[in-house]
Design an enzyme around this catalytic site. Structure first.
Site, PDB file in Angstrom:
ATOM      1  N   ALA A  91       0.728  -1.163  -0.085  1.00  0.00           N
ATOM      2  CA  ALA A  91       0.250   0.076  -0.036  1.00  0.00           C
ATOM      3  C   ALA A  91       0.750   1.431  -0.091  1.00  0.00           C
ATOM      4  O   ALA A  91       0.380   2.429   0.019  1.00  0.00           O
ATOM      5  CB  ALA A  91      -0.877  -0.062   1.372  1.00  0.00           C
ATOM      6  N   ARG A 140      22.739   5.178  11.135  1.00  0.00           N
ATOM      7  CA  ARG A 140      22.658   4.089  10.270  1.00  0.00           C
ATOM      8  C   ARG A 140      22.491   2.419  10.920  1.00  0.00           C
ATOM      9  O   ARG A 140      21.754   1.774  10.410  1.00  0.00           O
ATOM     10  CB  ARG A 140      24.003   3.964   9.415  1.00  0.00           C
ATOM     11  N   VAL A 159      13.843  -4.335  -3.062  1.00  0.00           N
ATOM     12  CA  VAL A 159      13.605  -2.816  -3.656  1.00  0.00           C
ATOM     13  C   VAL A 159      14.108  -2.219  -2.347  1.00  0.00           C
ATOM     14  O   VAL A 159      14.485  -1.056  -2.226  1.00  0.00           O
ATOM     15  CB  VAL A 159      12.494  -2.627  -4.142  1.00  0.00           C
ATOM     16  N   ARG A 162      19.132   5.543 -14.293  1.00  0.00           N
ATOM     17  CA  ARG A 162      19.423   6.695 -14.260  1.00  0.00           C
ATOM     18  C   ARG A 162      20.658   7.057 -15.029  1.00  0.00           C
ATOM     19  O   ARG A 162      20.860   8.036 -15.529  1.00  0.00           O
ATOM     20  CB  ARG A 162      19.706   7.100 -12.839  1.00  0.00           C
ATOM     21  N   HIS A 168      23.496  -0.443  -3.985  1.00  0.00           N
ATOM     22  CA  HIS A 168      22.683   0.547  -4.359  1.00  0.00           C
ATOM     23  C   HIS A 168      22.725   1.745  -3.316  1.00  0.00           C
ATOM     24  O   HIS A 168      21.954   1.769  -2.440  1.00  0.00           O
ATOM     25  CB  HIS A 168      21.260   0.094  -4.508  1.00  0.00           C
TER      26      HIS A 168
END
Length: 328
Positions: free
Chosen positions: A14, A101, A132, A165, A190
């Site tokens: 959601a 972190r 992801v 990108r 990433h």
């Protein structure tokens, strides 16, 4: 003859990325226009999140997608991942104000340990997992380590957003069509340390590096622009990149499932020692994909600057991994 539906689990369903992702999966953009799907959607067991998920499901129903063979709402990964063929792990703990972190790594370790264990217990033995949610490489590593009965190669992290990108920036600089750029790759994590490598990239068989012919731009403008693009979008939009992340997830899974037709794509995958990356680390590599399997492109020469960039992103990843080892 119509194909049997496959089960696609999406976590954080959601959320912003989920909202940009689900309609495209249901329309056949990810697995093909002839492949029916059953969506198994996971959200946290919080009333607000579950209500939001109900609303998204209503909208999916209202699209009347011919390929959407079923939709399920879940709050427990043990039911959400049952028999799933594809799992897109989008939901993750975002970094809050004043959060260190280490706290972020610990919070996500909890989420991805539970999800890895659930995949291990109930998912299809051939499940293809794409992480992801950030920190994506380390979250994929945690899930992989928590699923010892599944092949490690089935766990991947998304570097396709960095790849896309980079392609877009090169196209703008060189006056190319973005779809004509081949053999581009992104190495590593990433994160802003990723290394977008244009040394092998071509357009119509000609070198992109030679065509642009501006090493200072490459080092001082291109690499920082690609590395910090996510932060630039947050600064401009007030929200993190959701539609472009969803688009990259579709690209990653589509190429993995349906094949990259000989083209290089970037995926974060567990190393087997290629390019001196220690085995087991989930690292961005150039890969080609065929018949549902990816293969790392091997034997590329690594010059001194590239080695320095690869070492830097590797050191960051090893630091993240060391920060979660005691939690696994």
């Amino acid at each position: 003859m119509s194909k049997k539906p496959v089960r696609v689990a999406v976590t954080g369903a959601a959320g912003q990325i989920g909202y940009a992702l689900l309609f495209r999966i249901a329309s056949g953009e990810m697995l093909g226009k002839d492949q029916p799907v059953i969506l198994q959607l996971l959200e946290i067991p919080d009333e607000k999140a579950q209500n939001a998920l109900k609303g998204v499901i209503m909208e999916l129903e209202d699209c009347a997608f011919p390929l959407l063979a079923g939709i399920e709402a879940h709050s427990d990964p043990m039911t959400a991942f049952k028999d799933t063929d594809y799992a897109l792990l989008v939901g993750a703990r975002p970094r809050g104000p004043g959060m260190e972190r280490a706290d972020l790594l610990a919070a996500n370790a909890q989420i991805f340990t539970a999800q890895g264990k659930a995949l291990n217990a109930v998912a299809s033995r051939n499940v293809k997992v794409l992480v992801v949610g950030n920190p994506a490489n380390t979250n994929a590593y945690i899930a992989m380590k928590s699923a010892p009965d599944l092949p490690a190669k089935n766990f991947t992290a998304m570097l396709r957003l960095d790849h896309n990108r980079a392609a877009s920036q090169l196209a703008a600089k060189g006056g190319f069509k973005v779809g004509d750029i081949k053999k581009l790759t992104v190495w590593g994590n990433h994160s802003p340390t990723m290394y977008a490598d244009y040394r092998f990239a071509t357009v119509d068989g000609k070198s992109v590096k030679d065509a642009i012919n501006d090493p200072a731009w490459y080092k001082d403008v291109f690499l920082p622009t690609v590395g910090k693009r996510g932060a630039a979008i947050i600064a401009a939009r007030g929200l993190s990149s959701a539609a472009s992340a969803a688009n990259a997830a579709i690209d990653h899974m589509r190429d993995w499932a349906l094949g990259s037709k000989g083209e290089w794509v970037t995926m974060g995958v567990p190393s087997n020692g290629e390019y001196g990356i220690p085995a087991g680390i989930v690292f961005g590599f150039p890969v080609t994909t065929e018949n549902g399997e990816y293969k790392i492109v091997e034997g590329l020469p690594i010059d001194a600057f590239s080695q320095e960039c690869i070492d830097k992103t590797l050191a960051e990843l090893q630091g993240e991994q060391d920060g979660v080892k005691h939690l696994l």
